[in-house]
Write an enzyme that holds these catalytic residues in place. Structure first.
Site, PDB file in Angstrom:
ATOM      1  CB  ALA A  75     -22.888 -13.019  -4.899  1.00 43.28           C
ATOM      2  NE  ARG A  76     -23.762  -6.512  -3.278  1.00 40.76           N
ATOM      3  CZ  ARG A  76     -22.899  -5.546  -3.552  1.00 40.76           C
ATOM      4  NH1 ARG A  76     -22.933  -4.922  -4.710  1.00 40.76           N
ATOM      5  NH2 ARG A  76     -21.988  -5.196  -2.643  1.00 40.76           N
ATOM      6  CB  THR A 129     -19.266  -3.009   0.050  1.00 42.55           C
ATOM      7  OG1 THR A 129     -18.428  -2.971  -1.107  1.00 42.55           O
ATOM      8  CG2 THR A 129     -20.422  -2.034  -0.127  1.00 42.55           C
ATOM      9  CG  HIS A 150     -19.091  -3.844 -10.468  1.00 40.22           C
ATOM     10  ND1 HIS A 150     -20.014  -4.494  -9.685  1.00 40.22           N
ATOM     11  CD2 HIS A 150     -18.321  -3.128  -9.609  1.00 40.22           C
ATOM     12  CE1 HIS A 150     -19.804  -4.187  -8.407  1.00 40.22           C
ATOM     13  NE2 HIS A 150     -18.780  -3.354  -8.343  1.00 40.22           N
ATOM     14  CE1 TYR A 189       3.083  -1.891  -6.989  1.00 37.94           C
ATOM     15  CE2 TYR A 189       4.155   0.190  -6.516  1.00 37.94           C
ATOM     16  CZ  TYR A 189       2.999  -0.549  -6.718  1.00 37.94           C
ATOM     17  OH  TYR A 189       1.777   0.055  -6.611  1.00 37.94           O
ATOM     18  NE  ARG A 210     -20.215  -0.564  -7.981  1.00 35.85           N
ATOM     19  CZ  ARG A 210     -21.527  -0.711  -7.737  1.00 35.85           C
ATOM     20  NH1 ARG A 210     -22.423  -0.003  -8.405  1.00 35.85           N
ATOM     21  NH2 ARG A 210     -21.936  -1.565  -6.819  1.00 35.85           N
ATOM     22  CG  ASP A 231     -23.001  -6.437  -9.495  1.00 34.58           C
ATOM     23  OD1 ASP A 231     -23.393  -5.274  -9.449  1.00 34.58           O
ATOM     24  OD2 ASP A 231     -21.773  -6.730  -9.515  1.00 34.58           O
ATOM     25  CG  ASP A 236     -17.104  -3.180 -16.175  1.00 31.26           C
ATOM     26  OD1 ASP A 236     -16.957  -4.395 -16.309  1.00 31.26           O
ATOM     27  OD2 ASP A 236     -17.924  -2.679 -15.384  1.00 31.26           O
ATOM     28  N   GLY A 238      -7.196   2.503  -4.195  1.00 27.24           N
ATOM     29  CA  GLY A 238      -7.868   3.657  -4.780  1.00 27.24           C
ATOM     30  C   GLY A 238      -9.044   4.133  -3.968  1.00 27.24           C
ATOM     31  CG  ASP A 291      -2.051   0.954   1.161  1.00 29.05           C
ATOM     32  OD1 ASP A 291      -3.205   0.472   1.081  1.00 29.05           O
ATOM     33  OD2 ASP A 291      -1.838   2.193   1.180  1.00 29.05           O
TER      34      ASP A 291
HETATM   35  P1  NAD Z   1      -9.949   2.253   1.197  1.00 22.61           P
HETATM   36  O1  NAD Z   1      -9.931   3.733   1.143  1.00 22.61           O
HETATM   37  O2  NAD Z   1     -10.357   1.577   2.448  1.00 22.61           O
HETATM   38  O3  NAD Z   1      -8.522   1.683   0.777  1.00 22.61           O
HETATM   39  C1  NAD Z   1      -7.879   2.072  -0.394  1.00 22.61           C
HETATM   40  C2  NAD Z   1      -6.397   1.842  -0.176  1.00 22.61           C
HETATM   41  O4  NAD Z   1      -5.726   2.076  -1.407  1.00 22.61           O
HETATM   42  C3  NAD Z   1      -5.771   2.765   0.880  1.00 22.61           C
HETATM   43  O5  NAD Z   1      -5.104   2.000   1.864  1.00 22.61           O
HETATM   44  C4  NAD Z   1      -4.783   3.620   0.082  1.00 22.61           C
HETATM   45  O6  NAD Z   1      -3.630   3.985   0.798  1.00 22.61           O
HETATM   46  C5  NAD Z   1      -4.468   2.676  -1.083  1.00 22.61           C
HETATM   47  N1  NAD Z   1      -3.963   3.378  -2.266  1.00 22.61           N
HETATM   48  C6  NAD Z   1      -4.512   4.451  -2.893  1.00 22.61           C
HETATM   49  N2  NAD Z   1      -3.750   4.788  -3.950  1.00 22.61           N
HETATM   50  C7  NAD Z   1      -2.723   3.908  -4.010  1.00 22.61           C
HETATM   51  C8  NAD Z   1      -1.613   3.751  -4.878  1.00 22.61           C
HETATM   52  N3  NAD Z   1      -1.424   4.569  -5.915  1.00 22.61           N
HETATM   53  N4  NAD Z   1      -0.752   2.742  -4.636  1.00 22.61           N
HETATM   54  C9  NAD Z   1      -0.937   1.909  -3.591  1.00 22.61           C
HETATM   55  N5  NAD Z   1      -1.963   2.015  -2.720  1.00 22.61           N
HETATM   56  C10 NAD Z   1      -2.852   3.005  -2.929  1.00 22.61           C
HETATM   57  O7  NAD Z   1     -10.908   1.791  -0.020  1.00 22.61           O
HETATM   58  P2  NAD Z   1     -11.640   0.360  -0.138  1.00 22.61           P
HETATM   59  O8  NAD Z   1     -12.961   0.426   0.525  1.00 22.61           O
HETATM   60  O9  NAD Z   1     -10.671  -0.690   0.236  1.00 22.61           O
HETATM   61  O10 NAD Z   1     -11.932   0.324  -1.724  1.00 22.61           O
HETATM   62  C11 NAD Z   1     -10.886   0.126  -2.656  1.00 22.61           C
HETATM   63  C12 NAD Z   1     -11.476   0.059  -4.073  1.00 22.61           C
HETATM   64  O11 NAD Z   1     -12.281  -1.123  -4.229  1.00 22.61           O
HETATM   65  C13 NAD Z   1     -12.415   1.238  -4.389  1.00 22.61           C
HETATM   66  O12 NAD Z   1     -12.192   1.700  -5.702  1.00 22.61           O
HETATM   67  C14 NAD Z   1     -13.795   0.621  -4.277  1.00 22.61           C
HETATM   68  O13 NAD Z   1     -14.771   1.316  -5.011  1.00 22.61           O
HETATM   69  C15 NAD Z   1     -13.510  -0.761  -4.844  1.00 22.61           C
HETATM   70  N6  NAD Z   1     -14.529  -1.787  -4.572  1.00 22.61           N
HETATM   71  C16 NAD Z   1     -14.813  -2.624  -5.601  1.00 22.61           C
HETATM   72  C17 NAD Z   1     -15.767  -3.614  -5.437  1.00 22.61           C
HETATM   73  C18 NAD Z   1     -16.094  -4.511  -6.598  1.00 22.61           C
HETATM   74  O14 NAD Z   1     -17.070  -5.268  -6.573  1.00 22.61           O
HETATM   75  N7  NAD Z   1     -15.298  -4.489  -7.649  1.00 22.61           N
HETATM   76  C19 NAD Z   1     -16.423  -3.763  -4.198  1.00 22.61           C
HETATM   77  C20 NAD Z   1     -16.079  -2.903  -3.160  1.00 22.61           C
HETATM   78  C21 NAD Z   1     -15.124  -1.892  -3.358  1.00 22.61           C
END
Ligand code: NAD
Length: 311
Positions: free
Chosen positions: A150-151, A230, A175, A63, A86, A148, A123, A77, A32
């Protein structure tokens, strides 16, 4: 099997928790940009792992530490705040993917690595990750509408009083808010939904179906409203996808990857056969005219957003 997770917030931590409990991964590395957070998570998860399977969980400061990873999961992110869609995250998270992917590719074996994208808007970011990584499309996999779907199965299971395990039901497309419930293909133990309802004397009129579709679309918003974010559902989804890849299960999952659709390429979720090489085959279900129109609209939304970031 070595797995790297990039981004150890709510989602990355939940993914690590779900994956460590499966017993088929021997090493998980956490990265992170907030190194203190990653280190703390590795400590906590390491203690938790001592109660179960023997998994080595470490955090890495650079890395270089992800070298040797077979699969890299991107969960870094910005996440949605209450009321945000989203797609509202697009600009912030394009920068995150542009930062992460070159670093990942400089430290993995491009001939075999698979990248799983979790970050939203999913996507569009799958398309960007595939472009930046130059990996074959089938090896850049978005969790897509696995969650989705699963929901949908969970809601149907309650409505029909039958196990989710006996329900085959898919959500397709983006999504996001334009995802499409494929009502035409819903089956229970191989029976058409209508036949199942007739035999069990359960009524599922169009109004109820519309309510279910609405609940699927709104599930994330409701969870974010009540919990801030979530994470458990997506943690389990990623772990299920990993199991399918690692064990070469060739199950059909609604994942997102770049594929040719219509007269162009786009990443959306379709039922796709997934195995050790990632996405092997993409399937096109037979949809009703309304569902087809909704899917075309969903594809258009993803393409338009991708085109916007490419300008
Ligand atoms: P969060 O804020 O809890 O955690 C995000 C983490 O990313 C933080 O620890 C931050 O330091 C790190 N980060 C940010 N930029 C970075 C970089 N350039 N390099 C390395 N680390 C970096 O957020 P979260 O709740 O864990 O959500 C993360 C992502 O997952 C979001 O985009 C959210 O929308 C997505 N998400 C996707 C689904 C899905 O079904 N695909 C479901 C839930 C959440």
């Amino acid at each position: 099997m070595k797995i790297a997770i990039i981004g150890i917030g709510s989602v990355g931590s939940a993914v690590a928790t779900a994956v460590k409990n499966t017993g088929f991964v021997h090493e998980i590395v956490l990265f992170d940009r907030n190194a203190i957070r990653a280190r703390a998570a590795a400590e906590d998860l390491g203690h938790a792992a001592s109660f179960g399977f023997d998994v080595k969980i470490t955090s890495v400061n650079s890395y270089r530490g992800i070298r040797g990873s077979d699969i890299v999961i991107i969960a870094a992110g910005a996440n949605q705040k209450p009321g945000e869609t989203r797609l509202d995250l697009l600009n912030k998270n394009v920068a995150v993917i542009e930062d992460i992917v070159p670093h990942v590719m400089a430290n993995v074996d491009a001939k075999k690595v698979k990248i799983i994208v979790v970050t939203n808007p999913l996507d569009v970011l799958v398309m960007l990750t595939q472009k930046l990584s130059k990996l074959p499309a089938g090896r850049v996999i978005g969790t897509g509408t696995m969650l989705d779907s699963a929901r949908l199965r969970t809601i149907l299971s309650r409505q029909l009083s039958v196990s989710t395990q006996s329900i085959c039901a898919h959500v397709l497309g983006e999504h996001g808010d334009s995802s499409v419930v494929d009502w035409s293909s819903v089956s229970i133990a191989g029976m058409k939904l209508e036949d199942f309802c007739r035999q069990t004397k359960i009524s599922l009129p169009q109004t109820t179906r519309n309510t279910i579709t609405h609940r699927v679309h709104n599930a994330a918003y409701e969870i974010i409203q009540g919990r801030g974010a979530t994470w458990d559902g997506i943690g389990a989804a990623v772990s299920d996808l990993l199991r399918c890849i690692i064990n070469d299960e060739k199950r059909v999952l609604t994942v997102s990857c770049v594929s040719g659709i219509g007269n162009g390429t786009v990443a959306i979720s379709l039922p796709r056969i997934v195995g050790k090489d990632g996405v092997i085959t993409s399937l096109t279900p037979k949809l009703s005219a309304t569902e087809s129109a909704e899917l075309r609209k969903s594809i258009k939304i993803v393409r338009k957003n991708y085109d916007n970031i490419m300008r």
